[in-house]
Design an enzyme around this catalytic site. Structure first.
Site, PDB file in Angstrom:
ATOM      1  CB  SER A  43      18.495  24.039  12.616  1.00  0.00           C
ATOM      2  OG  SER A  43      18.003  24.640  13.788  1.00  0.00           O
ATOM      3  CE  LYS A  78      18.859  21.915  16.502  1.00  0.00           C
ATOM      4  NZ  LYS A  78      18.644  23.263  16.000  1.00  0.00           N
ATOM      5  CB  SER A  87      15.099  21.246  14.303  1.00  0.00           C
ATOM      6  OG  SER A  87      16.189  22.122  14.103  1.00  0.00           O
TER       7      SER A  87
END
Length: 507
Positions: free
Chosen positions: A136, A139, A340
């Site tokens: 993640s 991101k 997230s």
């Protein structure tokens, strides 16, 4: 491929941390952003002047005493305010500290880069150019691209327009997937725009036009194109609710309930939202004496509003009858970073693509985001992305690229990116770091470390920023790949390493 589930949402931090601390820390940080550019240290991180009375630490490093080592090597008794005169840590001293903490628990290896935010000087480099699956942490790319392309203050509009066929209204998606089922909540991000409010406004507009019904609802969710699922996503992740088919309209970031952040998701989030809107319209219409037909269908090209259709007494086709506005892009980026949120990230990427003139699909979103990263002068020749949520091992990003991006956010010339700062989870306090940094080996970083987390079955990553004990802003990225699944020591190693940076007076 089996993955360890990403924990979405904010775990309860220990009660001793207090609820006021994260707001205080972030408020002080935001106040610092107003310092004019051109000073020796980034304008976003020149803190307030030294207080007239002696202080144990700068205001950005006021910690709950119970979570830090007040008397040992992590002592902050001599910390100085953040300033242009704060010394840059010695690279050899930083490496000595981090080499002792950045160790895997079992198989695999860690790479990492630490930089001085003001100068860009590299203070630690362990295979920093090796590209790896970042989970993640990818991101961060979408967060930066959205703020640059869409702008921090942009809002997405969900509209009801008069349809081409008399007696129809068209619920038109505009990219808001954080809709609430009830009334709009102006102080919220999730649920800022409510379908209940939209239904009530629609009924009022129809009444004013003299319409009594029956009214039927059509759905136009054609803003996005292409397959709703990326071919890179595992069916197991879809079934588990890590992600779902992507649509430009959804309730609760494509969750059945705003309070439930795990488990299966709606597989047609746009239709689920449209059905909820229609139910609200039936209720509001019934109370106002307006007949509304239950149920909803997707609009065909012929049924969508056409400006050539004459006014039928219910408003000219294409006329906006009602609309609700989402939270700002800045607020949505804050949410996707803090929790997230996979779904919100993918939607934001498609909105970046649409604003960039690219197809609003998976490929267009990835291309648009990478283009923005290149324009930020982040070294990206080796960067590869196949999705934006980070659910696949096929993404390849280096620790140096992520560290450079964090530095650009904290200290670069594009001030729009400063809006991402508050979204970085705060160690021990907020978001995906809310339940971490509570043991004796990591508590020294609680309240100080601000970082984006990333976790897959064999991957763990942490990229963010911290003010060290001398008042110097440092940015960092650490990525572990090929790790032993479920080995708890790997997360602790990352947290201990970031805490070491917070305590560093490395000379």
């Amino acid at each position: 491929m089996t993955r360890r589930k990403r924990r979405v949402g904010t775990a309860n931090a220990p009660a001793r941390l207090g609820r006021i601390i994260p707001m205080l820390l972030l408020s002080l940080l935001i106040v610092a952003l107003g310092v004019p550019a051109g000073l020796a240290v980034s304008p976003g991180f020149l803190g307030p002047a030294r207080p007239p009375e002696p202080a144990a630490a700068g205001p950005w490093q006021q910690l709950p005493a119970t979570l830090s080592d007040a008397g040992g090597s992590g002592s902050r008794a001599n910390m100085k305010p953040l300033s242009a005169d704060a010394p840059v840590p010695a690279a050899a001293a930083v490496a000595a500290q981090l080499d002792a903490t950045l160790k895997t628990d079992g198989a695999g290896s860690f790479t990492g880069v630490v930089q001085d935010a003001a100068t860009g000087e590299v203070l630690f480099d362990r295979a920093g150019d090796d590209v790896r699956a970042p989970a993640s942490n990818i991101k961060l790319l979408t967060a930066a691209a959205a703020l640059r392309t869409l702008g921090p203050d942009r809002r997405f509009s969900t509209k009801v327009v008069a349809g081409a066929t008399p007696g129809t209204v068209v619920l038109t998606a505009g990219g808001d997937v954080l809709l609430g089922a009830g009334d709009s909540a102006p102080d919220a991000v999730l649920g800022h725009a409510g379908l209940g409010t939209l239904a009530q406004s629609t009924v009022r507009a129809l009444q004013q036009a003299g319409v009594s019904g029956p009214i039927s609802v059509l759905l136009d969710d054609s803003l996005f194109s292409g397959p709703a699922l990326s071919p890179a996503w595992s069916p197991d992740d879809v079934a588990a609710g890590e992600i779902a088919p992507i649509f430009p309209l959804a309730l609760n970031s494509a969750r059945f309930d705003p309070g439930t952040t795990t488990g299966p998701r709606p597989q047609d989030a746009a239709m689920t939202a449209a059905e909820a809107f229609t139910a609200r319209l039936v209720e509001a219409g019934g109370a106002a004496g307006l007949s509304v037909t239950p149920g909803v269908a997707r609009a065909t090209a012929a049924q969508k509003a056409s400006k050539k259709t004459p006014d039928d007494g219910g408003g000219q086709a294409g006329q906006v009858l009602a609309a609700v506005e989402s939270a700002t892009v800045s607020q949505q980026v804050d949410l996707l970073m803090r929790t997230s949120d996979n779904y919100l990230t993918e939607v934001m990427g498609r909105m970046v693509a649409a604003a960039s003139g690219k197809p609003a699909n998976n490929e267009g979103a990835v291309a648009a985001v990478l283009q923005q990263i290149q324009e930020l002068d982040v070294p990206s020749a080796t960067l590869r992305a196949v999705d934006l949520a980070g659910l696949t091992l096929d993404n390849k990003v280096s620790a140096r690229q992520l560290s450079a991006l964090v530095r650009t956010i904290t200290s670069g010339p594009d001030l729009r990116l400063r809006s991402a700062l508050a979204g970085f989870p705060v160690a021990g306090l907020t978001g995906t770091l809310g339940s971490r940094y509570t043991d004796t080996s990591t508590a020294g970083g609680a309240g100080l470390v601000r970082a984006k987390t990333g976790t897959l079955n064999t991957v763990i990553a942490l990229s963010g920023y911290v003010v060290d004990a001398d008042g110097r802003l440092l940015v960092f990225s650490f990525i572990g790949n090929g790790l032993t699944p479920g080995a708890a020591g790997n997360r602790t190693a990352l947290d201990r390493t970031a805490s070491a940076l917070a305590a560093c007076g490395c000379r």
